[in-house]
Design a protein around this motif. Structure first.
Motif, PDB file in Angstrom:
ATOM      1  N   UNK A  13       0.839  -1.191   0.000  1.00 51.43           N
ATOM      2  CA  UNK A  13       0.000   0.000   0.000  1.00 51.43           C
ATOM      3  C   UNK A  13       0.882   1.252   0.000  1.00 51.43           C
ATOM      4  N   UNK A  14       0.429   2.292  -0.682  1.00 50.39           N
ATOM      5  CA  UNK A  14       1.183   3.546  -0.714  1.00 50.39           C
ATOM      6  C   UNK A  14       1.032   4.279   0.621  1.00 50.39           C
ATOM      7  N   UNK A  15       1.859   5.295   0.831  1.00 49.54           N
ATOM      8  CA  UNK A  15       1.734   6.095   2.057  1.00 49.54           C
ATOM      9  C   UNK A  15       0.342   6.709   2.167  1.00 49.54           C
ATOM     10  N   UNK A  16      -0.202   7.162   1.053  1.00 49.93           N
ATOM     11  CA  UNK A  16      -1.551   7.755   1.069  1.00 49.93           C
ATOM     12  C   UNK A  16      -2.582   6.728   1.523  1.00 49.93           C
ATOM     13  N   UNK A  17      -2.457   5.501   1.038  1.00 48.12           N
ATOM     14  CA  UNK A  17      -3.395   4.447   1.420  1.00 48.12           C
ATOM     15  C   UNK A  17      -3.222   4.081   2.900  1.00 48.12           C
ATOM     16  N   UNK A  18      -1.973   4.065   3.360  1.00 49.86           N
ATOM     17  CA  UNK A  18      -1.731   3.795   4.780  1.00 49.86           C
ATOM     18  C   UNK A  18      -2.318   4.903   5.647  1.00 49.86           C
ATOM     19  N   UNK A  19      -2.186   6.143   5.184  1.00 51.97           N
ATOM     20  CA  UNK A  19      -2.729   7.278   5.933  1.00 51.97           C
ATOM     21  C   UNK A  19      -4.253   7.221   6.012  1.00 51.97           C
ATOM     22  N   UNK A  20      -4.892   6.719   4.956  1.00 57.74           N
ATOM     23  CA  UNK A  20      -6.353   6.595   4.973  1.00 57.74           C
ATOM     24  C   UNK A  20      -6.812   5.581   6.015  1.00 57.74           C
ATOM     25  N   UNK A  21      -5.995   4.556   6.227  1.00 53.86           N
ATOM     26  CA  UNK A  21      -6.284   3.607   7.312  1.00 53.86           C
ATOM     27  C   UNK A  21      -6.015   4.280   8.653  1.00 53.86           C
ATOM     28  N   UNK A  22      -4.890   4.976   8.734  1.00 56.72           N
ATOM     29  CA  UNK A  22      -4.479   5.591   9.993  1.00 56.72           C
ATOM     30  C   UNK A  22      -5.442   6.619  10.536  1.00 56.72           C
ATOM     31  N   UNK A  23      -6.014   7.440   9.665  1.00 63.69           N
ATOM     32  CA  UNK A  23      -6.881   8.518  10.147  1.00 63.69           C
ATOM     33  C   UNK A  23      -8.163   7.972  10.769  1.00 63.69           C
ATOM     34  N   UNK A  24      -8.500   6.738  10.452  1.00 67.53           N
ATOM     35  CA  UNK A  24      -9.698   6.135  11.031  1.00 67.53           C
ATOM     36  C   UNK A  24      -9.508   5.803  12.509  1.00 67.53           C
ATOM     37  N   UNK A  25      -8.250   5.744  12.949  1.00 61.02           N
ATOM     38  CA  UNK A  25      -8.013   5.418  14.357  1.00 61.02           C
ATOM     39  C   UNK A  25      -7.457   6.589  15.161  1.00 61.02           C
ATOM     40  N   UNK A  26      -6.967   7.622  14.466  1.00 61.18           N
ATOM     41  CA  UNK A  26      -6.452   8.774  15.194  1.00 61.18           C
ATOM     42  C   UNK A  26      -5.997   9.867  14.250  1.00 61.18           C
ATOM     43  N   UNK A  27      -6.310  11.119  14.591  1.00 60.46           N
ATOM     44  CA  UNK A  27      -6.019  12.241  13.695  1.00 60.46           C
ATOM     45  C   UNK A  27      -4.529  12.470  13.491  1.00 60.46           C
ATOM     46  N   UNK A  28      -3.684  12.077  14.464  1.00 61.41           N
ATOM     47  CA  UNK A  28      -2.242  12.291  14.338  1.00 61.41           C
ATOM     48  C   UNK A  28      -1.527  11.147  13.633  1.00 61.41           C
TER      49      UNK A  28
END
Length: 278
Positions: free
Chosen positions: A109-124
Motif C-alpha cells: 500500500x502507498x503512504x496515502x493508502x496507509x494514511x487513509x487507514x491511519x486517520x480512522x483510528x487517530x487524527x495524528x
C-alpha cells in the motif's frame, strides 16, 4: 504551531498545525503468531494492552481494510516517548503497526493508502506515518510539506502530570481562545527557513486554557540557558525549547531535573516510521 480553527458538526475540530518529527522514538516489533488474536506487550506499566490501545486499533483496522484474515499477531512496544505527554506517542505506535503490517503481509500500500487507514483510528496517525516537517490541517489528516527546519536541538520536558486530550478540546469548546496565532507569518518564516523568526511565531492555543504544573518555570529555565523559542506540545503537558547549540540544551536539561519527570535532548528528523530488520 497549533491553532484550533473551528469545531465541526461531527464533533471534531479543524486545526492548523506545523508539526515536526523528532529523534525520540518507540521501538514497535510486530510478529506473526498462531493465536488468531491481536496481543500486545509493552515495557511501560499502565499502558492498556487491549482494544483501548491505538496499536491494537491500528492492527484491527488494517485487517478490516485489507480484508486479510488475522491468524494472530503480537505487538511489542518499547516505550521511550513519554505517555500522555502531547507528543503523539500512541499515534506513533499505531502508525508503526500499520507500516509494519504493510511490510509483513507484502500488501504494498502507498503512504496515502496507509494514511487513509491511519486517520480512522487517530487524527495524528497520518502525520506519524509520513513524518518530517508538515503543515497539518483538517482534523490533522490534510498534510502538506513545508521546508524543513535548519539544524537545531530540541529539548523536551514533561512535568509529572498528564492532560487528557478530550478534556483539552472540551475546555476550548467551553472557553474559546483569546488570541489567534499568526499562521501566515509562520508560513512565511517556514518558507524562509529563518529559525529565529519561526521561534518568534511559535504558539499553541491550548496554552490559553490548559494549566500545566511548572510550565512557566520550565520555560524560564530554557530561555535563561539560550532557547530561542519555547512552546507547549500538543494538548500538553510537555514543553519544548529550540536551541542552536547542543551544550546549552544539555545544560538546561540538567537544570530541569527538579521540575520535569521526562527530559530529552533530540533533533528534528525528516521522516516518520522507519522499518528496521527484515
Amino acid at each position: 504551531m497549533l491553532d484550533i480553527v473551528a469545531k465541526r458538526n461531527d464533533g471534531y475540530h479543524d486545526l492548523f498545525m506545523i508539526m515536526q518529527s523528532i529523534g525520540l522514538y518507540d521501538t514497535v516489533t510486530v510478529s506473526q503468531t498462531s493465536s488468531k488474536k491481536i496481543t500486545i506487550s509493552c515495557t511501560e506499566k499502565g499502558i492498556p494492552l487491549d482494544e483501548r490501545n491505538i496499536a491494537y486499533k491500528a492492527a484491527a483496522e488494517f485487517f478490516r481494510q485489507t480484508k486479510i484474515k488475522n491468524k494472530g499477531i503480537n505487538i511489542d512496544i518499547v516505550k521511550r516517548i513519554p505517555h500522555a505527554a502531547g507528543l503523539a506517542g500512541g499515534s506513533a505506535d499505531g502508525a508503526a503497526v500499520i507500516v509494519a503490517l504493510n511490510k509483513l503481509y507484502a500488501t504494498e500500500l502507498s503512504d496515502d493508502e496507509l494514511c487513509k487507514i491511519g486517520v480512522k483510528i487517530g487524527a495524528d496517525v497520518p502525520f506519524c506515518i509520513t513524518g518530517g516537517t508538515l503543515l497539518a490541517q483538517g482534523i490533522g489528516d490534510v498534510l502538506n510539506k513545508v521546508k524543513p527546519l535548519r539544524k537545531c536541538f530540541i529539548l523536551i520536558a514533561k512535568p509529572d502530570c498528564s492532560v487528557n486530550t478530550a478534556y483539552a478540546y472540551k475546555r476550548f469548546d467551553e472557553h474559546g481562545k483569546e488570541h489567534t496565532p499568526d499562521k501566515l507569518g509562520m508560513l512565511y518564516a517556514m518558507q524562509g527557513r529563518d529559525l529565529t523568526e519561526i521561534c518568534s511565531k511559535m504558539e499553541n492555543v491550548f496554552e490559553q486554557f490548559i494549566p500545566v504544573d511548572n510550565k512557566v518555570e520550565i520555560k524560564n529555565v530554557m530561555r535563561e540557558n539560550g532557547a530561542i523559542g519555547v512552546c507547549m506540545s500538543g494538548s500538553g503537558p510537555t514543553v519544548f525549547g529550540i536551541f542552536t547549540e547542543k551544550d546549552k540544551a544539555e545544560r538546561a536539561a540538567e537544570e530541569l531535573k527538579s521540575l520535569a519527570k521526562d527530559i530529552a535532548v533530540t533533533v528534528p528528523v525528516s521522516a516518520g516510521c522507519r522499518i528496521e530488520g527484515k
